[in-house]
Scaffold this active site. Structure first.
Site, PDB file in Angstrom:
ATOM      1  N   TRP A   1      -9.909   1.521  -6.199  1.00  0.00           N
ATOM      2  CA  TRP A   1      -9.195   2.760  -5.892  1.00  0.00           C
ATOM      3  C   TRP A   1      -7.691   2.630  -6.105  1.00  0.00           C
ATOM      4  O   TRP A   1      -6.987   3.633  -6.211  1.00  0.00           O
ATOM      5  CB  TRP A   1      -9.513   3.231  -4.468  1.00  0.00           C
ATOM      6  CG  TRP A   1      -9.253   2.236  -3.379  1.00  0.00           C
ATOM      7  CD1 TRP A   1     -10.132   1.326  -2.876  1.00  0.00           C
ATOM      8  CD2 TRP A   1      -8.036   2.055  -2.643  1.00  0.00           C
ATOM      9  NE1 TRP A   1      -9.533   0.584  -1.881  1.00  0.00           N
ATOM     10  CE2 TRP A   1      -8.255   1.016  -1.714  1.00  0.00           C
ATOM     11  CE3 TRP A   1      -6.783   2.677  -2.682  1.00  0.00           C
ATOM     12  CZ2 TRP A   1      -7.266   0.578  -0.836  1.00  0.00           C
ATOM     13  CZ3 TRP A   1      -5.796   2.242  -1.802  1.00  0.00           C
ATOM     14  CH2 TRP A   1      -6.048   1.210  -0.896  1.00  0.00           C
TER      15      TRP A   1
ATOM     16  N   HIS B   1      -6.925  -6.359   0.780  1.00  0.00           N
ATOM     17  CA  HIS B   1      -5.802  -5.455   0.530  1.00  0.00           C
ATOM     18  C   HIS B   1      -4.643  -5.808   1.455  1.00  0.00           C
ATOM     19  O   HIS B   1      -4.784  -5.867   2.672  1.00  0.00           O
ATOM     20  CB  HIS B   1      -6.253  -4.014   0.759  1.00  0.00           C
ATOM     21  CG  HIS B   1      -5.210  -2.981   0.489  1.00  0.00           C
ATOM     22  ND1 HIS B   1      -4.443  -2.983  -0.661  1.00  0.00           N
ATOM     23  CD2 HIS B   1      -4.795  -1.905   1.211  1.00  0.00           C
ATOM     24  CE1 HIS B   1      -3.618  -1.945  -0.635  1.00  0.00           C
ATOM     25  NE2 HIS B   1      -3.801  -1.285   0.495  1.00  0.00           N
TER      26      HIS B   1
ATOM     27  N   SER C   1       0.839  -1.186   0.000  1.00  0.00           N
ATOM     28  CA  SER C   1       0.000   0.000   0.000  1.00  0.00           C
ATOM     29  C   SER C   1       0.883   1.248   0.000  1.00  0.00           C
ATOM     30  O   SER C   1       1.758   1.393  -0.844  1.00  0.00           O
ATOM     31  CB  SER C   1      -0.968  -0.037   1.192  1.00  0.00           C
ATOM     32  OG  SER C   1      -2.001   0.908   1.016  1.00  0.00           O
TER      33      SER C   1
ATOM     34  N   GLN D   1      -7.890   6.605  -6.842  1.00  0.00           N
ATOM     35  CA  GLN D   1      -7.078   7.697  -6.323  1.00  0.00           C
ATOM     36  C   GLN D   1      -6.290   8.319  -7.475  1.00  0.00           C
ATOM     37  O   GLN D   1      -5.784   7.622  -8.343  1.00  0.00           O
ATOM     38  CB  GLN D   1      -6.120   7.185  -5.255  1.00  0.00           C
ATOM     39  CG  GLN D   1      -6.801   6.817  -3.946  1.00  0.00           C
ATOM     40  CD  GLN D   1      -5.803   6.391  -2.893  1.00  0.00           C
ATOM     41  OE1 GLN D   1      -4.951   5.558  -3.154  1.00  0.00           O
ATOM     42  NE2 GLN D   1      -5.913   6.942  -1.705  1.00  0.00           N
TER      43      GLN D   1
ATOM     44  N   GLU E   1      -4.118  14.190   0.736  1.00  0.00           N
ATOM     45  CA  GLU E   1      -4.292  13.164   1.764  1.00  0.00           C
ATOM     46  C   GLU E   1      -3.103  13.050   2.697  1.00  0.00           C
ATOM     47  O   GLU E   1      -3.261  12.849   3.906  1.00  0.00           O
ATOM     48  CB  GLU E   1      -4.543  11.810   1.089  1.00  0.00           C
ATOM     49  CG  GLU E   1      -4.647  10.652   2.067  1.00  0.00           C
ATOM     50  CD  GLU E   1      -4.774   9.310   1.363  1.00  0.00           C
ATOM     51  OE1 GLU E   1      -4.544   8.289   2.015  1.00  0.00           O
ATOM     52  OE2 GLU E   1      -5.101   9.299   0.153  1.00  0.00           O
TER      53      GLU E   1
ATOM     54  N   LYS F   1       4.414   2.060  -2.167  1.00  0.00           N
ATOM     55  CA  LYS F   1       4.878   3.243  -2.890  1.00  0.00           C
ATOM     56  C   LYS F   1       6.306   3.576  -2.462  1.00  0.00           C
ATOM     57  O   LYS F   1       7.176   3.892  -3.278  1.00  0.00           O
ATOM     58  CB  LYS F   1       3.966   4.440  -2.600  1.00  0.00           C
ATOM     59  CG  LYS F   1       2.477   4.254  -2.830  1.00  0.00           C
ATOM     60  CD  LYS F   1       1.721   5.539  -2.530  1.00  0.00           C
ATOM     61  CE  LYS F   1       0.281   5.315  -2.098  1.00  0.00           C
ATOM     62  NZ  LYS F   1      -0.557   4.629  -3.054  1.00  0.00           N
TER      63      LYS F   1
END
Length: 474
Positions: free
Chosen positions: A384, A420, A286, A332, A340, A290
């Site tokens: 998303w 997820h 998640s 997103q 965010e 990144k």
């Protein structure tokens, strides 16, 4: 002068508590003081200890460790094969890149930027050219979206201790002997005698979510201590900013990369840790996925990069995610992400509404890993995450490994049927193949590039986004 009454203060506090987080917004996590409720039809799901998010659906997904049901069969969708072309124009002399562009004035390209053309319009011819283009991409990404990554500081010291199968690497880094920070990641070791060159190692952001096979050590990296990521108000907080100042341009993810580099520095300084520093991987899921991708891109001592479900801001491309938004997929995108959290620099705020003017995108971020190895994993059950964007973006990135003649050093696998950051066992063979080959130095087949083609209201069409012909770099 007006003095608020206790009743008024209580009403303000009550209103704050009752306010709903926005769709896709943060709704919980360590240090979170904002709203914990979600809009109707959305549920607050814990993604990790630091972050819970309002996601569509009435029930939260199970925790990462929950066994996931088998996903539907994935269909192989190979990226377009490289077609050989003869680039025109002069190339930089090998080993001498000359001036490196960090900005491209008047750039305007709604499609994905060409990885095989320098900012000045010169086409790449050789593998040495790719090294120079990679340096240029690094400068562009730092300038437009990531902030400046500082070099190794003057002071780096380390010590190592071990108890049983757990080691502690005590690291001190500083700009001077009187201006330092300290952090102490732990390493979990396999049982048995280490190989002659030491154990291969995976640096796992916040512990990671992938199953680590036998014979590989794991370092737990508390990246949120290096740079906090609780919310948009976290900017400038964490160990990195204690050293470089709260107004430093580095985003949280860039600060995490700096921390990874100091870990590798420390491992190189402590042979008693018995880690093979030529066989280091990095992973995260998640938001931490990144970060893992960013680390693999910028830190060349990482041999294998394994981002998991990193989505938008990770292995997805900004332009493609906007296309999904424009065509009805609630994913997103750059506009949402910069509001965010603090994963990107404040400078990126200037470009999220005019993406065609940005001369880079995340296919180039991923391509910075090349010629080293990378495999990313995505989950189509969570729209998303921008699944079409991830597949298309990594298809575009894959052309760089193709051009270098090492297509099987880059992989991608995208399935559904699991929560997820919960690991689907069906992907373990692909994961192990990359770990076996690039960390354990074993023979393995790593031709992996698959998707189940579940992209919501859009489909991937390479011809609409990839305008270049892949050269054979010599």
């Amino acid at each position: 002068m007006f003095k608020p009454s206790f009743v008024a203060l209580a009403l303000v506090s009550y209103a704050t508590a009752q306010a709903s987080a926005p769709q896709w917004g943060q709704c919980g996590g360590i240090g979170w003081t904002g709203p914990t409720a979600c809009p109707s039809g959305w549920a607050c799901q814990q993604l990790n200890a630091y972050y819970s998010q309002c996601l569509q659906g009435a029930a939260p997904a199970p925790a990462r460790t929950t066994a996931a049901p088998p996903p539907p069969p994935a269909t192989t969708a190979a990226p377009p094969p490289p077609t050989t072309s003869a680039p025109t124009g002069s190339s930089p002399v090998a080993g001498a890149c000359g001036a490196i562009a960090s900005t491209v004035p008047n750039y305007n390209n709604a499609k994905l930027p060409d990885p095989f053309t320098f900012a000045n319009g010169t086409a790449l011819r050789t593998k040495a050219d790719w090294s120079c283009r990679r340096a240029e991409i690094s400068a562009l990404i730092q300038n437009y979206e990531a902030g400046t990554l500082p070099p190794k500081p003057p002071v780096v010291t380390a010590s190592f201790s071990k108890s049983g199968n757990t080691g502690t690497l005590a690291i001190t880094a500083g700009l001077s002997n009187s201006q330092t920070i300290k952090f102490s990641p732990t390493i979990s070791y396999p049982s048995g005698t280490p190989p002659a060159n030491g154990w291969p190692l995976i640096i796992a952001y916040e512990g990671g979510s992938i199953p680590i096979p036998a014979g590989v050590a794991t370092l737990t990296y508390s990246n949120s201590d290096m740079a906090q990521q609780n919310s948009a108000s976290s900017r400038g907080q964490g160990l990195f900013y204690q050293l470089y100042g709260s107004t430093h341009s580095a985003s949280a993810m860039t600060a995490w990369v700096w921390g990874v580099s100091r870990i590798i520095d420390a491992l190189e300084m402590t042979p008693t840790a018995q880690i093979n520093t030529q066989r280091i991987g990095v992973t995260g899921c998640s938001r931490d996925g990144k970060g893992a991708l960013m680390a693999g891109a910028f830190e060349e001592r990482i041999a294998l990069t394994i981002p998991q479900e990193s989505g938008s801001g990770g292995d997805a491309c900004w332009r493609l995610s906007k296309y999904e938004i424009d065509n009805g997929n609630q994913v997103q995108d750059a506009v949402e992400i910069v509001g965010e959290n603090v994963w990107f620099s404040t400078n990126f705020n200037n470009y999220v509404q005019k993406l065609p003017t940005v001369p880079e995108d995340h296919h180039l971020l991923a391509a910075m890993v090349a010629p080293r190895a990378m495999i990313s994993f995505e989950n189509t059950d969570y729209l998303w995450l921008s699944p079409m964007s991830s597949f298309g973006c990594m298809t575009a990135a894959h052309t760089v490994w193709q051009g270098l003649g090492i297509a099987d050093s880059h992989g991608f696998a995208q399935v559904g049927g699991h929560a997820h950051c919960a690991w689907p066992s069906s992907l373990t063979p692909q994961l192990n193949a990359f770990i076996n080959r690039f960390l354990l130095d074993q023979s393995a087949t790593t031709n992996v590039f698959t998707t189940n083609n579940q992209f919501g209201k859009v489909q991937w069409n390479a011809a609409n986004w990839i305008t270049w012909t892949t050269p054979t770099l010599t």
